[in-house]
Scaffold this motif. Structure first.
Motif, PDB file in Angstrom:
ATOM      1  N   TRP A 120       0.950  -1.220  -0.048  1.00  0.00           N
ATOM      2  CA  TRP A 120       0.049   0.169   0.028  1.00  0.00           C
ATOM      3  C   TRP A 120       0.823   1.194   0.152  1.00  0.00           C
ATOM      4  N   LEU A 121       1.898   1.189   0.672  1.00  0.00           N
ATOM      5  CA  LEU A 121       2.607   2.379   0.857  1.00  0.00           C
ATOM      6  C   LEU A 121       3.325   2.732  -0.512  1.00  0.00           C
ATOM      7  N   ALA A 122       3.932   1.575  -1.030  1.00  0.00           N
ATOM      8  CA  ALA A 122       4.400   2.015  -2.379  1.00  0.00           C
ATOM      9  C   ALA A 122       3.504   2.309  -3.351  1.00  0.00           C
ATOM     10  N   ARG A 123       2.337   1.933  -3.453  1.00  0.00           N
ATOM     11  CA  ARG A 123       1.014   2.174  -4.268  1.00  0.00           C
ATOM     12  C   ARG A 123       0.594   3.729  -3.995  1.00  0.00           C
ATOM     13  N   THR A 124       0.734   4.003  -2.741  1.00  0.00           N
ATOM     14  CA  THR A 124       0.505   5.505  -2.478  1.00  0.00           C
ATOM     15  C   THR A 124       1.426   6.508  -3.114  1.00  0.00           C
ATOM     16  N   TYR A 125       2.688   5.927  -3.028  1.00  0.00           N
ATOM     17  CA  TYR A 125       3.759   6.871  -3.279  1.00  0.00           C
ATOM     18  C   TYR A 125       3.604   6.874  -5.012  1.00  0.00           C
ATOM     19  N   VAL A 126       3.326   5.951  -5.722  1.00  0.00           N
ATOM     20  CA  VAL A 126       3.144   5.971  -7.055  1.00  0.00           C
ATOM     21  C   VAL A 126       2.002   6.730  -7.450  1.00  0.00           C
ATOM     22  N   GLU A 127       0.956   6.651  -6.810  1.00  0.00           N
ATOM     23  CA  GLU A 127      -0.205   7.282  -7.290  1.00  0.00           C
ATOM     24  C   GLU A 127      -0.219   8.959  -6.972  1.00  0.00           C
ATOM     25  N   LEU A 128       0.254   9.192  -5.869  1.00  0.00           N
ATOM     26  CA  LEU A 128       0.581  10.454  -5.352  1.00  0.00           C
ATOM     27  C   LEU A 128       1.208  11.457  -6.621  1.00  0.00           C
ATOM     28  N   VAL A 129       2.534  10.724  -6.929  1.00  0.00           N
ATOM     29  CA  VAL A 129       3.578  11.376  -7.648  1.00  0.00           C
ATOM     30  C   VAL A 129       2.684  11.475  -9.354  1.00  0.00           C
ATOM     31  N   ARG A 130       2.194  10.357  -9.653  1.00  0.00           N
ATOM     32  CA  ARG A 130       1.532  10.322 -10.952  1.00  0.00           C
ATOM     33  C   ARG A 130       0.239  11.376 -11.154  1.00  0.00           C
ATOM     34  N   ASN A 131      -0.398  11.433  -9.975  1.00  0.00           N
ATOM     35  CA  ASN A 131      -1.388  12.315 -10.065  1.00  0.00           C
ATOM     36  C   ASN A 131      -1.385  13.932  -9.580  1.00  0.00           C
ATOM     37  N   LEU A 132      -0.276  13.998  -9.255  1.00  0.00           N
ATOM     38  CA  LEU A 132       0.109  15.717  -8.569  1.00  0.00           C
ATOM     39  C   LEU A 132       0.846  16.351  -9.859  1.00  0.00           C
TER      40      LEU A 132
ATOM     41  N   VAL B 291       3.933  21.173  -7.963  1.00  0.00           N
ATOM     42  CA  VAL B 291       3.454  20.932  -6.482  1.00  0.00           C
ATOM     43  C   VAL B 291       4.248  19.917  -5.940  1.00  0.00           C
ATOM     44  N   PHE B 292       4.703  18.992  -6.414  1.00  0.00           N
ATOM     45  CA  PHE B 292       5.347  17.796  -5.813  1.00  0.00           C
ATOM     46  C   PHE B 292       6.878  18.520  -5.508  1.00  0.00           C
ATOM     47  N   ILE B 293       7.585  19.361  -6.293  1.00  0.00           N
ATOM     48  CA  ILE B 293       8.836  19.858  -6.187  1.00  0.00           C
ATOM     49  C   ILE B 293       8.712  20.891  -5.083  1.00  0.00           C
ATOM     50  N   PHE B 294       7.568  21.612  -5.016  1.00  0.00           N
ATOM     51  CA  PHE B 294       7.320  22.569  -4.007  1.00  0.00           C
ATOM     52  C   PHE B 294       7.458  21.957  -2.604  1.00  0.00           C
ATOM     53  N   ILE B 295       6.476  20.906  -2.329  1.00  0.00           N
ATOM     54  CA  ILE B 295       6.608  20.230  -0.994  1.00  0.00           C
ATOM     55  C   ILE B 295       7.869  19.513  -0.785  1.00  0.00           C
ATOM     56  N   PHE B 296       8.555  18.831  -1.795  1.00  0.00           N
ATOM     57  CA  PHE B 296       9.670  18.287  -1.412  1.00  0.00           C
ATOM     58  C   PHE B 296      10.862  18.984  -1.180  1.00  0.00           C
ATOM     59  N   PHE B 297      11.063  20.291  -1.827  1.00  0.00           N
ATOM     60  CA  PHE B 297      11.919  20.934  -1.809  1.00  0.00           C
ATOM     61  C   PHE B 297      12.215  21.932  -0.630  1.00  0.00           C
TER      62      PHE B 297
ATOM     63  N   LEU C 123       1.045  34.182  -1.819  1.00  0.00           N
ATOM     64  CA  LEU C 123       0.579  33.200  -1.053  1.00  0.00           C
ATOM     65  C   LEU C 123       1.022  31.801  -1.589  1.00  0.00           C
ATOM     66  N   THR C 124       2.450  31.462  -1.851  1.00  0.00           N
ATOM     67  CA  THR C 124       2.623  30.660  -2.705  1.00  0.00           C
ATOM     68  C   THR C 124       2.191  29.120  -2.244  1.00  0.00           C
ATOM     69  N   PHE C 125       2.446  28.697  -1.246  1.00  0.00           N
ATOM     70  CA  PHE C 125       1.882  27.315  -0.691  1.00  0.00           C
ATOM     71  C   PHE C 125       0.544  27.038  -0.515  1.00  0.00           C
ATOM     72  N   GLU C 126      -0.167  28.080  -0.004  1.00  0.00           N
ATOM     73  CA  GLU C 126      -1.806  27.911  -0.015  1.00  0.00           C
ATOM     74  C   GLU C 126      -2.324  27.706  -1.390  1.00  0.00           C
ATOM     75  N   ILE C 127      -1.761  28.497  -2.191  1.00  0.00           N
ATOM     76  CA  ILE C 127      -2.579  28.621  -3.601  1.00  0.00           C
ATOM     77  C   ILE C 127      -2.261  27.351  -4.471  1.00  0.00           C
ATOM     78  N   TRP C 128      -0.866  26.885  -4.409  1.00  0.00           N
ATOM     79  CA  TRP C 128      -0.555  25.883  -5.045  1.00  0.00           C
ATOM     80  C   TRP C 128      -1.293  24.510  -4.566  1.00  0.00           C
ATOM     81  N   PHE C 129      -1.226  24.434  -3.070  1.00  0.00           N
ATOM     82  CA  PHE C 129      -1.918  23.203  -2.563  1.00  0.00           C
ATOM     83  C   PHE C 129      -3.406  23.077  -3.149  1.00  0.00           C
ATOM     84  N   THR C 130      -4.155  24.338  -3.075  1.00  0.00           N
ATOM     85  CA  THR C 130      -5.490  24.620  -3.531  1.00  0.00           C
ATOM     86  C   THR C 130      -5.775  23.973  -4.986  1.00  0.00           C
TER      87      THR C 130
END
Lengths: 274, 296, 261
Positions: free
Chosen positions: B102-114, B118-124, C225-232
């Motif tokens: 499940w954990l692996a599946r979650t990772y795959v689905e999250l990355v493929r659908n985001l 946004v992925f880069i922002f969260i991670f970085f 509002l970078t993060f708030e808007i991007w998450f939305t």
């Protein structure tokens, strides 16, 4: 069998737990003292965008422009080295907040909305913006009010002082924002927008280069926008230092002299090709 | 599907297509001449690869070449990391332990659908920057001297952007690894069940079955799509310009701003990407052909 | 057996996920980020005089949907035509199909959009929206072509031969024999491609089409509002793609039942 598998699962969970816990450092900005840490490090990291002649790359790849002169003098006065971190506009504020650089010096206009998120210093520049209109789409206009209309499409660079000026003074016009100035110009040349707004003296030069497509309807500039350094919130000492540095360098004429060099004169023209 | 597809004689369809093509090209050239407002100037491009330094009298590399090198460096490192993470995640995906799968599946689905941004922002900004600040990566790289400095520069680019390069590369790798996971999983699952059963009957445990029996067979099916994924990685690498990594698209943007030569710059950048990606795509096709021959 | 006890695994899964979310949250706290979510709803809905108005983000979502829908249809056309040309006896047809696929797949979408919008569209007389749709469709069409090609090749030769023996014309063979079977095989990868299309459509923000990403970037540029808007924005994209995935999964199940019968 069962025991081993459970242990593997537990071990994986444990490793992840450990990793995540280790990844959480103590809050660093709570009692941040930016000026001290810059001096200690011996390097001031400055976030810059990409916008002629504020800050751009010369034909030999060096980072040059008005901001570069400002930041270099600032670092000199602090007795530290300066390090420029070119960043795209979308990444500028997150990178500032994450501590990737100490200050943004990149022709950022002060607006109350933005000020809710970051601290601005005293303005160190006030840019004049000018409008150039499309000959094909909006010929023979002579007043800025002609462009303050819902049917008018005005192009400007996203996040630039020009975009801020359009929003402030032509609120009814439809503002379309691009990532680079060349795109803005091409958009009007291609007849897809009615006008462009950019900082002086560029619109005038564009109109001279493409007289069949562009003209300047109003010679006077927009009311000026105010540009300032942007800092993370919560460090009054840093704000005080930068504010006073700016006041001193307004008084001694340094900022004005540099402004004239980059925005009025053309001595730097051979930094870009042709 | 219908006739022998290697026939070389021109049929009616060929004639029609050639006519349409010629007419189209002629029309576009005519319209370019009459409609497009643009002064072409290709002369400035070579100077952005190399230029003769008037002070030292030596040739120096310029932004386009540096950007290209950064893209290549990042592609190599990110591919290696993506391959490792992807393999581990693929094994986790088919794990008999539901929580791991499940954990692996979650990772795959999250990355493929985001959206990648946004992925880069969260991670970085929320994970890697706090960690790298804590480790002091940036200060470490800045303090390097002599041989160490040149080695780091050769492998990872300019030391003052070392921390950005590393986090950008890891971020890109984790992004692509989700796709690599699915490629490898499909490859493993394509190997017949009988192979698993036979290995179990021979007394091999799960790990040795994977390593000795399944993976060597799966690799043939995996390699061609994997090189395809590497091409995607090269193209996707432009998103890390968001975090100040100065790769090809970023330097292209900077040059086009400074020179306002939009078309010349972007066409050159496109050509560079094409050379990189197309050579990989040829390698991919060679591999595919070789494996097909070997299968026979 | 205990190791298949779903509750144990559910607990492990939930705790690991919670840890990761907590780690990201702590990372956010450590950067000193102060969330300002209260500034976001105005961009989703505006409440004025008892009437509910759409905010700019919802306007953007609608434009994204329109672009994606139009590009999806065109993508199918480009993909199918290319796949058929690629399998045709015509030498020129195959050359065109291969060149198209290779050029598109080996250059970045951003660069394609620049070339098509700034260089080709004044030449062809396309407006912003059409240029955006055309670029997206051309890009995804090259991938769809490969999916269709694989689908067409997977239809057994015997089927075509049998249809030929029955005296069907080539058009009718495609229409009644090959395509219906190929469709079923191509549906899952095509769904993945459509999810990509929706995500890739965000690239049109560089030519100022007012899609979801453009609206988001403009708001961020005005408010920081970078993060708030991007998450939305990400949540809105996720809603689109997840809905699509679910719809197609449902469709697949129904088709499998039809086949089984």
């Amino acid at each position: 069998m069962f025991h081993r598998r459970s242990m593997i699962a537990a071990a994986i969970a444990g490793v992840m737990l450990g990793g995540v816990t280790a990844a959480v450092p103590a809050p660093v900005h709570a009692q941040e003292n930016l000026i001290d840490s810059i001096v200690q490090r011996g390097v001031m990291r400055v976030g810059v965008g990409n916008f002629v002649p504020w800050v751009f790359r010369s034909k030999t790849g060096d980072i040059v422009g008005f901001e570069v002169d400002v930041a270099t003098k600032l670092a000199e006065d602090m007795g530290v080295q300066v390090e420029f971190v070119p960043t795209v506009w979308d990444g500028m504020i997150p990178a500032l907040l994450a501590g990737n650089f100490d200050v943004v010096i990149s022709g950022m206009s002060i607006t109350p909305q933005r000020n809710l998120r970051v601290n601005f210093t005293t303005p160190y520049a006030s840019s004049g913006n000018m409008l150039a209109a499309s000959v094909q789409r909006m010929p023979d206009r002579a007043s800025l009010d002609d462009f303050n209309d819902r049917s008018v499409i005005i192009a400007a660079v996203r996040g630039s002082t020009a975009a801020a000026a359009v929003q402030a003074q032509l609120p009814r016009a439809r503002l379309i924002q691009f990532d680079a100035e060349a795109d803005v110009l091409q958009e009007v040349l291609n007849g897809n927008a009615d006008a462009l707004v950019a900082s002086v003296p560029k619109p005038g030069r564009d109109a001279a280069t493409f007289p069949d497509q562009l003209y300047i309807p109003v010679r006077e500039t927009f009311r000026g926008t105010l540009e300032a350094f942007a800092l993370r919130k919560g460090d009054a000492d840093a704000l005080n230092f930068f504010n006073n540095w700016i006041l001193v360098n307004v008084a001694n004429g340094f900022l004005e002299e540099r402004w004239d060099y980059w925005f009025v004169g053309q001595d730097w023209a051979d930094l870009v090709p042709e | 599907m219908f006739e022998n597809p290697t026939q070389r004689r021109l049929g009616w369809l060929d004639v029609v297509l050639i006519c349409v093509l010629l007419l189209g090209v002629a029309w576009i050239i005519y319209r370019v001449e009459t409609r497009l407002v643009y002064n072409w100037n290709w002369g400035m491009i070579p100077g952005y690869f190399w230029f003769l330094d008037p002070i030292t009298g030596q040739w120096r590399s310029n932004m386009l070449l540096q950007g290209l090198l950064t893209t290549i460096r990042m592609t190599i490192w990110a591919s290696i990391i993506a391959l490792i993470v992807g393999t581990l995640m693929a094994i986790a995906r088919i794990s008999p332990l539901p929580s791991v799968a499940w954990l692996a599946r979650t990772y795959v689905e999250l990355v493929r659908n985001l959206p990648p941004l946004v992925f880069i922002f969260i991670f970085f900004f929320f994970l890697s920057t706090p960690i790298s600040n804590q480790l002091g990566l940036a200060d470490w790289a800045r303090a390097l001297e002599g041989t160490q400095r040149s080695i780091v520069t050769f492998l990872f680019g300019p030391p003052n952007l070392f921390a950005n390069f590393i986090t950008g590369t890891i971020c890109l790798a984790l992004f692509e690894a989700a796709y690599v996971t699915e490629i490898i999983r499909a490859g493993i699952q394509n190997v017949g069940r009988g192979q698993w059963e036979a290995s179990t009957a021979l007394g091999l445990n799960r790990w040795r079955t994977l390593r000795l029996v399944i993976l060597p067979q799966a690799i043939r099916r995996i390699l061609p799509p994997l090189t395809g994924q590497m091409i995607s990685l090269i193209k996707d690498s432009s998103i890390v310009s968001l975090i100040s990594v100065q790769e090809l698209t970023f330097t292209g943007q900077q040059i086009s701003v400074a020179t306002r030569r939009v078309f010349e710059v972007w066409l050159t950048v496109a050509a560079l990407y094409f050379v990189l990606c197309f050579s990989l795509s040829i390698v991919s096709r060679r591999l595919e052909a070789r494996f097909r021959r070997a299968d026979r | 057996m205990a190791r298949h006890n779903p509750f144990v695994h559910l607990a492990i899964y939930a705790s690991v996920m919670a840890l990761i979310v907590w780690g990201v949250y702590q990372g956010a706290v450590s950067t000193g980020y102060r969330w300002q979510w209260h500034r976001v709803p105005q961009y989703l809905f505006e409440w004025d005089d008892g009437t509910l108005y759409r905010g700019v983000l919802i306007d953007g979502l609608i434009v994204t949907l329109q672009i994606s829908a139009a590009a999806f249809v065109l993508m199918l056309v480009f993909g199918l035509v290319t796949a058929i040309l690629d399998g045709s006896p015509s030498f020129v047809g195959r050359a065109i199909a291969r060149t198209y696929v290779e050029v598109i797949r080996n250059t970045p979408l951003l660069v394609q959009l620049y070339v098509i919008y700034f260089a080709l569209s004044p030449v062809l007389g396309l407006d912003r929206m059409s240029a955006a749709i055309l670029t997206l469709a051309l890009f995804e069409g090259a991938y769809a072509a490969e999916i269709f090609r694989a689908g067409l090749q997977a239809v057994p030769r015997g089927q075509v031969e049998a249809a030929q023996a029955l005296g069907l014309s080539r058009f009718h063979i495609y229409r009644h024999v090959v395509l219906p079977q190929a469709f079923r095989l191509t549906l899952p990868p095509l769904t993945g491609q459509t999810v990509s299309l929706i995500k890739d459509s965000s690239i049109v923000s560089v030519i100022a089409v007012f899609d979801l990403t453009t609206e988001g970037r403009n708001i961020i540029s005005d408010t920081f509002l970078t993060f708030e808007i991007w998450f939305t924005v990400a949540l809105l994209y996720l809603m689109l793609t997840v809905t699509l995935s679910f719809a197609v999964t449902g469709l697949e199940h129904r088709m499998q039942r039809t086949v089984a019968r």
